[in-house]
Design a protein around this motif. Structure first.
Motif, PDB file in Angstrom:
ATOM      1  N   THR A   1       3.588  17.241 -56.104  1.00 55.46           N
ATOM      2  CA  THR A   1       2.334  17.668 -56.917  1.00 55.46           C
ATOM      3  C   THR A   1       2.689  18.553 -57.876  1.00 55.46           C
ATOM      4  O   THR A   1       3.724  19.375 -57.956  1.00 55.46           O
ATOM      5  CB  THR A   1       1.620  18.445 -56.101  1.00 55.46           C
ATOM      6  N   VAL A   2       2.236  18.295 -59.206  1.00 59.52           N
ATOM      7  CA  VAL A   2       2.535  18.991 -60.314  1.00 59.52           C
ATOM      8  C   VAL A   2       1.081  19.684 -60.919  1.00 59.52           C
ATOM      9  O   VAL A   2       1.131  20.139 -62.063  1.00 59.52           O
ATOM     10  CB  VAL A   2       2.896  18.110 -61.400  1.00 59.52           C
ATOM     11  N   ARG A   3      -0.027  19.628 -60.117  1.00 65.89           N
ATOM     12  CA  ARG A   3      -1.249  20.217 -60.705  1.00 65.89           C
ATOM     13  C   ARG A   3      -1.855  21.545 -59.924  1.00 65.89           C
ATOM     14  O   ARG A   3      -2.636  22.232 -60.318  1.00 65.89           O
ATOM     15  CB  ARG A   3      -2.256  18.952 -60.542  1.00 65.89           C
ATOM     16  N   HIS A   4      -1.018  21.817 -58.888  1.00 63.90           N
ATOM     17  CA  HIS A   4      -1.272  23.027 -58.018  1.00 63.90           C
ATOM     18  C   HIS A   4      -0.316  23.409 -57.225  1.00 63.90           C
ATOM     19  O   HIS A   4       0.501  22.646 -56.749  1.00 63.90           O
ATOM     20  CB  HIS A   4      -2.650  22.743 -57.462  1.00 63.90           C
ATOM     21  N   ARG A   5      -0.312  24.646 -56.654  1.00 68.30           N
ATOM     22  CA  ARG A   5       0.581  24.996 -55.849  1.00 68.30           C
ATOM     23  C   ARG A   5       0.466  24.549 -54.301  1.00 68.30           C
ATOM     24  O   ARG A   5      -0.605  24.048 -54.070  1.00 68.30           O
ATOM     25  CB  ARG A   5       0.682  26.691 -55.560  1.00 68.30           C
ATOM     26  N   THR A   6       1.658  24.119 -53.775  1.00 67.50           N
ATOM     27  CA  THR A   6       1.390  23.523 -52.421  1.00 67.50           C
ATOM     28  C   THR A   6       1.294  24.756 -51.158  1.00 67.50           C
ATOM     29  O   THR A   6       1.057  25.829 -51.576  1.00 67.50           O
ATOM     30  CB  THR A   6       2.681  22.667 -52.111  1.00 67.50           C
ATOM     31  N   ASP A   7       1.744  24.362 -49.863  1.00 69.14           N
ATOM     32  CA  ASP A   7       1.435  25.517 -48.933  1.00 69.14           C
ATOM     33  C   ASP A   7       2.608  26.325 -48.927  1.00 69.14           C
ATOM     34  O   ASP A   7       3.599  26.606 -49.485  1.00 69.14           O
ATOM     35  CB  ASP A   7       1.281  24.433 -47.647  1.00 69.14           C
TER      36      ASP A   7
ATOM     37  N   SER B   1       6.246  25.562 -48.950  1.00 70.57           N
ATOM     38  CA  SER B   1       7.142  25.133 -49.913  1.00 70.57           C
ATOM     39  C   SER B   1       8.123  26.076 -50.274  1.00 70.57           C
ATOM     40  O   SER B   1       7.980  27.245 -50.467  1.00 70.57           O
ATOM     41  CB  SER B   1       6.112  24.694 -51.072  1.00 70.57           C
ATOM     42  N   ALA B   2       9.444  25.558 -50.921  1.00 64.50           N
ATOM     43  CA  ALA B   2      10.305  26.533 -51.361  1.00 64.50           C
ATOM     44  C   ALA B   2      10.157  26.289 -52.810  1.00 64.50           C
ATOM     45  O   ALA B   2      11.066  27.069 -53.539  1.00 64.50           O
ATOM     46  CB  ALA B   2      11.714  26.004 -50.701  1.00 64.50           C
TER      47      ALA B   2
ATOM     48  N   LEU C   1      14.989  24.030 -50.754  1.00 59.00           N
ATOM     49  CA  LEU C   1      15.341  25.254 -51.595  1.00 59.00           C
ATOM     50  C   LEU C   1      16.351  25.150 -52.718  1.00 59.00           C
ATOM     51  O   LEU C   1      16.261  25.719 -53.657  1.00 59.00           O
ATOM     52  CB  LEU C   1      15.898  26.176 -50.386  1.00 59.00           C
ATOM     53  N   TYR C   2      17.020  23.989 -52.429  1.00 56.41           N
ATOM     54  CA  TYR C   2      17.848  23.480 -53.462  1.00 56.41           C
ATOM     55  C   TYR C   2      17.823  22.054 -53.912  1.00 56.41           C
ATOM     56  O   TYR C   2      18.045  21.304 -53.488  1.00 56.41           O
ATOM     57  CB  TYR C   2      19.570  23.625 -52.900  1.00 56.41           C
ATOM     58  N   PRO C   3      16.719  21.965 -54.949  1.00 59.18           N
ATOM     59  CA  PRO C   3      16.440  20.743 -55.277  1.00 59.18           C
ATOM     60  C   PRO C   3      17.325  19.850 -55.750  1.00 59.18           C
ATOM     61  O   PRO C   3      17.356  18.592 -55.465  1.00 59.18           O
ATOM     62  CB  PRO C   3      15.348  21.147 -56.490  1.00 59.18           C
TER      63      PRO C   3
ATOM     64  N   ILE D   1      15.552  28.004 -43.151  1.00 55.67           N
ATOM     65  CA  ILE D   1      15.654  27.059 -42.115  1.00 55.67           C
ATOM     66  C   ILE D   1      14.588  27.455 -41.048  1.00 55.67           C
ATOM     67  O   ILE D   1      13.676  26.802 -40.661  1.00 55.67           O
ATOM     68  CB  ILE D   1      17.028  26.870 -41.451  1.00 55.67           C
ATOM     69  N   GLN D   2      14.709  29.000 -40.697  1.00 56.04           N
ATOM     70  CA  GLN D   2      13.632  29.290 -39.738  1.00 56.04           C
ATOM     71  C   GLN D   2      12.290  29.183 -40.111  1.00 56.04           C
ATOM     72  O   GLN D   2      11.233  28.961 -39.233  1.00 56.04           O
ATOM     73  CB  GLN D   2      14.187  30.609 -39.399  1.00 56.04           C
ATOM     74  N   HIS D   3      11.975  29.511 -41.285  1.00 53.82           N
ATOM     75  CA  HIS D   3      10.671  29.434 -42.019  1.00 53.82           C
ATOM     76  C   HIS D   3      10.112  28.063 -41.801  1.00 53.82           C
ATOM     77  O   HIS D   3       9.070  27.932 -41.531  1.00 53.82           O
ATOM     78  CB  HIS D   3      10.752  29.921 -43.348  1.00 53.82           C
ATOM     79  N   GLN D   4      10.984  26.840 -42.108  1.00 50.44           N
ATOM     80  CA  GLN D   4      10.514  25.504 -41.946  1.00 50.44           C
ATOM     81  C   GLN D   4      10.486  25.155 -40.585  1.00 50.44           C
ATOM     82  O   GLN D   4       9.239  24.560 -40.352  1.00 50.44           O
ATOM     83  CB  GLN D   4      11.552  24.543 -42.683  1.00 50.44           C
ATOM     84  N   LEU D   5      11.031  25.683 -39.678  1.00 53.70           N
ATOM     85  CA  LEU D   5      11.031  25.422 -38.146  1.00 53.70           C
ATOM     86  C   LEU D   5       9.633  25.961 -37.665  1.00 53.70           C
ATOM     87  O   LEU D   5       9.095  25.283 -36.863  1.00 53.70           O
ATOM     88  CB  LEU D   5      12.062  25.734 -37.422  1.00 53.70           C
ATOM     89  N   ASN D   6       9.187  27.122 -38.288  1.00 50.29           N
ATOM     90  CA  ASN D   6       7.968  27.704 -37.805  1.00 50.29           C
ATOM     91  C   ASN D   6       6.841  26.691 -38.012  1.00 50.29           C
ATOM     92  O   ASN D   6       5.805  26.756 -37.051  1.00 50.29           O
ATOM     93  CB  ASN D   6       7.715  28.884 -38.523  1.00 50.29           C
ATOM     94  N   LYS D   7       6.808  25.988 -38.985  1.00 46.34           N
ATOM     95  CA  LYS D   7       5.769  24.927 -39.007  1.00 46.34           C
ATOM     96  C   LYS D   7       6.135  23.569 -38.274  1.00 46.34           C
ATOM     97  O   LYS D   7       5.251  23.011 -37.499  1.00 46.34           O
ATOM     98  CB  LYS D   7       5.686  24.393 -40.590  1.00 46.34           C
TER      99      LYS D   7
END
Length: 266
Positions: free
Chosen positions: A205-211, A214-215, A181-183, A73-79
């Motif tokens: 996205t299914v063609r490349h990694r996201t930022d 992303s979890a 984190l839990y799809p 959660i903290q990692h998401q809040l950083n953004k």
């Protein structure tokens, strides 16, 4: 007390008892150091996602590295709480994103997947651009959720545990599935809060990694489709949606008369 008990054992059994005691201590130590203490466990019935070691494989990969759910959660809040990003989202970025989202939603209206009478939810709405776009095209009963609220368009909510009763919405949209984190919990909450016959639209996205926030990484649509156990896949199409390349549309199945009777009896 343990030493005293071992000292009373016959001489031949003492080495075996000491070895067993040491083994148990090592096992307990390993469990203590490798088990996160605060992470929310997945629901008992949550399907485990497929795993893939790279983009050449199929499935979904949960990114490692979180020591607890609070750390995630903290990692998401950083953004989300980044003051520079929030300033951009609410000023120079605002009109552009509202216009693009409005075009997506107008297209859904033309395909009879969204209407002005829909009660709509935007999941992971940040500052509310998607909600503003929904209202712009006439879907006035719209709200967003995010870890950080921004009234009146966005209220506080975790998409792993939506703050709404069952069967609340006719339409749900999200472009942050990759942040789950839990799809399985993410999808389960969508299906729980959608009305029978309701529509869920995801941009992924299914063609490349996201930022880096992303979890999970999705390498094919198959695991996503499998997670929607109470819904049917309506359509998919290629899009250009702020770094996301695929729009996936699901419709929650209508309950049969038999199921309705069982629910009423219970």
């Amino acid at each position: 007390m343990r030493v005293l008990a071992i000292s009373k054992l016959p001489l031949l059994l003492k080495p075996f008892a000491l070895s067993l005691l040491l083994s148990l201590s090592v096992v307990l130590l390993l469990l203590a150091t490798h088990t996160p203490l605060h992470r929310r466990p997945p629901a008992a019935d949550e399907p485990l996602p497929s795993s893939s070691s790279g983009s050449g494989g199929g499935g979904i990969r949960i990114r490692p590295g979180y020591t607890s759910y609070d750390a995630y959660i903290q990692h998401q809040l950083n953004k989300t709480l980044n003051p520079n990003l929030r300033k951009i989202w609410t000023t120079r970025d605002w009109d552009r994103k509202v216009r693009v989202f409005a075009r997506f939603f107008e297209s859904l209206k033309s395909r009879k997947l969204l209407s002005e009478s829909s009660k709509a939810l935007s999941i992971g709405a940040r500052v509310g651009q998607e909600v503003a776009a929904l209202k712009l095209i006439g879907v006035n009963d719209s709200i967003g959720i995010d870890l950080v609220p921004r009234p009146p368009l966005v209220i506080k909510g975790d998409f792993h545990d939506q703050p709404f009763p069952n069967a609340t919405f006719d339409f749900e949209f999200s472009n942050v599935f990759d942040h789950a984190l839990y799809p399985g919990k993410f999808v389960g909450e969508v299906e729980r809060t959608l009305k029978p016959g309701g529509i869920c639209v995801l941009h992924v996205t299914v063609r490349h990694r996201t930022d880096k926030y992303s979890a999970n990484d999705l390498y094919s649509l198959d695991p996503l489709v499998e997670m929607f156990k109470e819904s049917e896949l309506v359509e998919t199409r290629t899009i250009d949606g702020f770094g996301l390349d695929t729009e996936v549309v699901f419709r929650k199945k209508m309950k049969t008369k038999k199921k309705m009777k069982q629910i009423r009896r219970s």
